[in-house]
Every structure is written in structure tokens, then in C-alpha cells.
Design an enzyme around this catalytic site. Structure first.
Site, PDB file in Angstrom:
ATOM      1  N   GLY A  97      -9.235  -5.450  -3.854  1.00 46.14           N
ATOM      2  CA  GLY A  97      -8.321  -4.456  -4.410  1.00 46.14           C
ATOM      3  C   GLY A  97      -6.920  -4.677  -3.891  1.00 46.14           C
ATOM      4  N   GLN A 135       1.436  -1.999  -1.508  1.00 46.80           N
ATOM      5  CA  GLN A 135       1.248  -3.096  -0.550  1.00 46.80           C
ATOM      6  C   GLN A 135       2.164  -4.291  -0.844  1.00 46.80           C
ATOM      7  OE1 GLN A 135      -3.246  -2.835  -1.153  1.00 46.80           O
ATOM      8  NE2 GLN A 135      -3.129  -3.571   0.952  1.00 46.80           N
ATOM      9  N   CYS A 180      -8.550  -4.283   5.043  1.00 45.39           N
ATOM     10  CA  CYS A 180      -7.307  -4.036   4.292  1.00 45.39           C
ATOM     11  C   CYS A 180      -6.431  -5.280   4.375  1.00 45.39           C
ATOM     12  CB  CYS A 180      -6.585  -2.833   4.893  1.00 45.39           C
ATOM     13  SG  CYS A 180      -5.054  -2.429   4.022  1.00 45.39           S
ATOM     14  N   LEU A 181      -5.898  -5.698   3.238  1.00 44.22           N
ATOM     15  CA  LEU A 181      -5.055  -6.894   3.225  1.00 44.22           C
ATOM     16  C   LEU A 181      -3.755  -6.665   4.008  1.00 44.22           C
ATOM     17  CD1 LEU A 181      -5.611  -8.000  -0.481  1.00 44.22           C
ATOM     18  CD2 LEU A 181      -6.758  -8.845   1.570  1.00 44.22           C
ATOM     19  N   HIS A 193      -9.675   4.031  -1.113  1.00 41.95           N
ATOM     20  CA  HIS A 193      -8.829   3.279  -0.175  1.00 41.95           C
ATOM     21  C   HIS A 193      -7.486   2.948  -0.843  1.00 41.95           C
ATOM     22  CE1 HIS A 193      -8.353  -0.154   2.877  1.00 41.95           C
ATOM     23  NE2 HIS A 193      -7.470  -0.467   1.945  1.00 41.95           N
ATOM     24  N   GLU A 194      -7.543   2.518  -2.115  1.00 39.29           N
ATOM     25  CA  GLU A 194      -6.305   2.152  -2.827  1.00 39.29           C
ATOM     26  C   GLU A 194      -5.464   3.394  -3.142  1.00 39.29           C
ATOM     27  OE1 GLU A 194      -5.716  -0.833  -2.637  1.00 39.29           O
ATOM     28  OE2 GLU A 194      -7.726  -1.629  -2.364  1.00 39.29           O
ATOM     29  N   HIS A 214      -3.375   4.208  -0.288  1.00 34.98           N
ATOM     30  CA  HIS A 214      -2.140   3.396  -0.212  1.00 34.98           C
ATOM     31  C   HIS A 214      -1.032   4.028  -1.043  1.00 34.98           C
ATOM     32  CE1 HIS A 214      -3.158  -0.067   2.174  1.00 34.98           C
ATOM     33  NE2 HIS A 214      -4.204  -0.401   1.438  1.00 34.98           N
TER      34      HIS A 214
HETATM   35  O1  K1U Z   1      -6.378  -2.465  -0.224  1.00 36.09           O
HETATM   36  C1  K1U Z   1      -6.651  -3.540   0.280  1.00 36.09           C
HETATM   37  O2  K1U Z   1      -6.012  -3.928   1.229  1.00 36.09           O
HETATM   38  C2  K1U Z   1      -7.779  -4.362  -0.261  1.00 36.09           C
HETATM   39  C3  K1U Z   1      -9.075  -4.168   0.497  1.00 36.09           C
HETATM   40  C4  K1U Z   1      -9.974  -3.256  -0.295  1.00 36.09           C
HETATM   41  C5  K1U Z   1     -11.150  -2.670   0.419  1.00 36.09           C
HETATM   42  C6  K1U Z   1     -12.122  -3.452   0.987  1.00 36.09           C
HETATM   43  C7  K1U Z   1     -13.208  -2.882   1.605  1.00 36.09           C
HETATM   44  C8  K1U Z   1     -13.343  -1.526   1.644  1.00 36.09           C
HETATM   45  C9  K1U Z   1     -12.369  -0.745   1.090  1.00 36.09           C
HETATM   46  C10 K1U Z   1     -11.268  -1.320   0.466  1.00 36.09           C
HETATM   47  C11 K1U Z   1      -9.723  -5.527   0.670  1.00 36.09           C
HETATM   48  O3  K1U Z   1      -9.983  -6.201  -0.263  1.00 36.09           O
HETATM   49  S1  K1U Z   1     -10.043  -6.039   2.282  1.00 36.09           S
HETATM   50  C12 K1U Z   1     -10.784  -7.644   2.161  1.00 36.09           C
HETATM   51  C13 K1U Z   1     -12.127  -7.674   1.534  1.00 36.09           C
HETATM   52  O4  K1U Z   1     -12.279  -8.381   0.580  1.00 36.09           O
HETATM   53  C14 K1U Z   1     -13.277  -6.884   2.015  1.00 36.09           C
HETATM   54  C15 K1U Z   1     -13.373  -6.374   3.298  1.00 36.09           C
HETATM   55  C16 K1U Z   1     -14.485  -5.639   3.693  1.00 36.09           C
HETATM   56  C17 K1U Z   1     -15.510  -5.420   2.809  1.00 36.09           C
HETATM   57  C18 K1U Z   1     -15.426  -5.937   1.520  1.00 36.09           C
HETATM   58  C19 K1U Z   1     -14.321  -6.672   1.150  1.00 36.09           C
HETATM   59 ZN    ZN Z   2      -5.718  -1.614   2.020  1.00 39.81          ZN
END
Ligand code: K1U
Ligand code: ZN
Length: 184
Positions: free
Chosen positions: A46, A51, A92-93, A134-135, A138
Site C-alpha cells: 500500500g 507518503q 510501513c514504507l 493503516h493508509e 497516513h
Molecule cells: O503504508 C505503507 O507504508 C505500506 C505498508 C502497508 C502495510 C503493510 C502491513 C500492514 C499494514 C500496512 C507496507 O506495504 S509495509 C511492507 C510490506 O509489504 C509488508 C509488511 C508487513 C506485512 C505485510 C507486508
Molecule cells: Zn505506512
């Protein structure tokens, strides 16, 4: 299409409240394409416009294994459908290499517009419900580490600093190698 720089915690710009999108213009469509490319490049599931320093209510997500099913949510409204919260290990990225459990309702109603201005109205659960919340955070200037203890927040800041330094060094060394190769 272009890769967009992702803001890193604790950049204060991540605290900006996003404004609604008035119209899906060609510029917004370009931003959507760039955000999807940026999300794939960063291996995320996401990305919120906040971001990439664009403070409008726009989210892209792709939970498919093959990364070929992008979803776009414009002006999203998310309503929890259950009171009970469940823990999920989030990342989170904008907070690279930090993962921790956050508790959120596991079933939500999403209302939004897609990239063509068509209405989205659906009930989702599991990872999709976690990710959209989560998004949404943000877009409201909230980062998942805000739910963690002060100690964990301090550790997250230190970790991000370290990761960014390593990434900088790696980029420098790649650029040097490239320069050497083109001088041969
Ligand atoms: O918003 C972001 O920074 C993206 C985030 C989204 C997210 C992942 C996991 C749980 C809630 C929200 C990411 O993509 S983090 C990287 C990722 O691919 C990931 C990390 C943990 C679990 C699954 C995916
Ligand atoms: Zn995030």
C-alpha cells in the site's frame, strides 16, 4: 512513469492532513500511476499520497501475489464494522525495517471513488482491512509507530536513521561503480 521519493519517519510532513480530491484530472492519473510504480518498487502492499509528499486523499494498494491487481481509493471513508480489535504485525514504507503489532478492527466498510471516478462500496476483512486503516491513518497524519510505546518510537527513529545511512552508502557505491564502468 516515475519513482517518487518516500518520506521517512519522523519527517514532519508525514503529519499533514490530506485534503479531498476535487476532480480526477490527468495530473491525478499520472500521480496514481507513479504511486503504483513506487509501491511496487519499494515492495509494499500500500501507499498513501501523504507518503510521497502529496497531501490529498489518495491511496493505492495491491495485495495480490503477482502484483498485478492494483486498487485505487480516492476520498476514502472507512467505517469499522466490529468493536473487537485484532493484532497484526504491521510495517510501513516510511518506517523501513520496523515491524510491530497494532490492534485494529478486522472488518470495515470502505466507501471511495476509483481512478475512473466510479464508486467503491465494499465490506472487507483480514489484511485488506488492516492495510486500508493503516493508509487512512497516513491521510490523517498518523503513523503506525504512534500506537507503540515511547521506547519503541525512539528505537524506530534510530533504526530508520541507520537504514537511511546504509541506503545512502549503497547508492553512493553503486554510482561509483557505474562511473568506473563508463570510464573503462
Ligand atoms: O503504508 C505503507 O507504508 C505500506 C505498508 C502497508 C502495510 C503493510 C502491513 C500492514 C499494514 C500496512 C507496507 O506495504 S509495509 C511492507 C510490506 O509489504 C509488508 C509488511 C508487513 C506485512 C505485510 C507486508
Ligand atoms: Zn505506512
Amino acid at each position: 512513469m516515475a519513482l517518487l521519493p518516500i518520506l521517512s519517519y519522523p519527517d514532519p510532513r508525514l503529519r499533514t492532513i490530506a485534503k479531498p480530491v476535487k476532480e480526477v484530472t490527468p495530473e491525478i492519473k499520472t500521480l496514481i500511476a507513479d504511486m503504483i510504480e513506487t509501491m511496487y518498487d519499494a515492495q509494499g502492499i500500500g501507499l498513501a499520497a501523504s507518503q510521497v509528499d502529496r497531501h490529498i486523499q489518495l491511496i493505492v494498494m495491491d495485495l495480490s501475489e503477482d502484483k498485478n491487481a492494483p486498487m485505487v481509493f480516492i476520498n476514502p471513508k472507512v467505517t469499522p464494522l466490529v468493536e473487537e480489535k485484532q493484532p497484526y504485525e504491521e510495517g510501513c514504507l516510511s518506517v523501513p525495517d520496523v515491524y510491530d503489532k497494532v490492534e485494529r478492527p478486522n472488518k470495515v466498510h470502505i466507501e471511495a471513488l476509483d481512478e475512473n471516478g466510479e464508486r467503491i462500496d465494499k465490506v472487507v476483512d483480514g489484511l485488506l482491512a488492516v492495510c486500508i486503516q493503516h493508509e487512512m491513518d497516513h491521510l490523517n497524519g498518523v503513523i503506525f509507530v504512534d500506537y507503540l510505546s515511547r521506547l519503541k518510537q525512539t528505537r524506530a527513529r534510530d533504526k530508520v536513521k541507520k537504514v537511511l545511512k546504509i541506503r545512502e552508502k549503497q547508492a553512493e557505491s553503486a554510482a561509483n561503480k557505474q562511473a568506473q564502468a563508463s570510464n573503462v
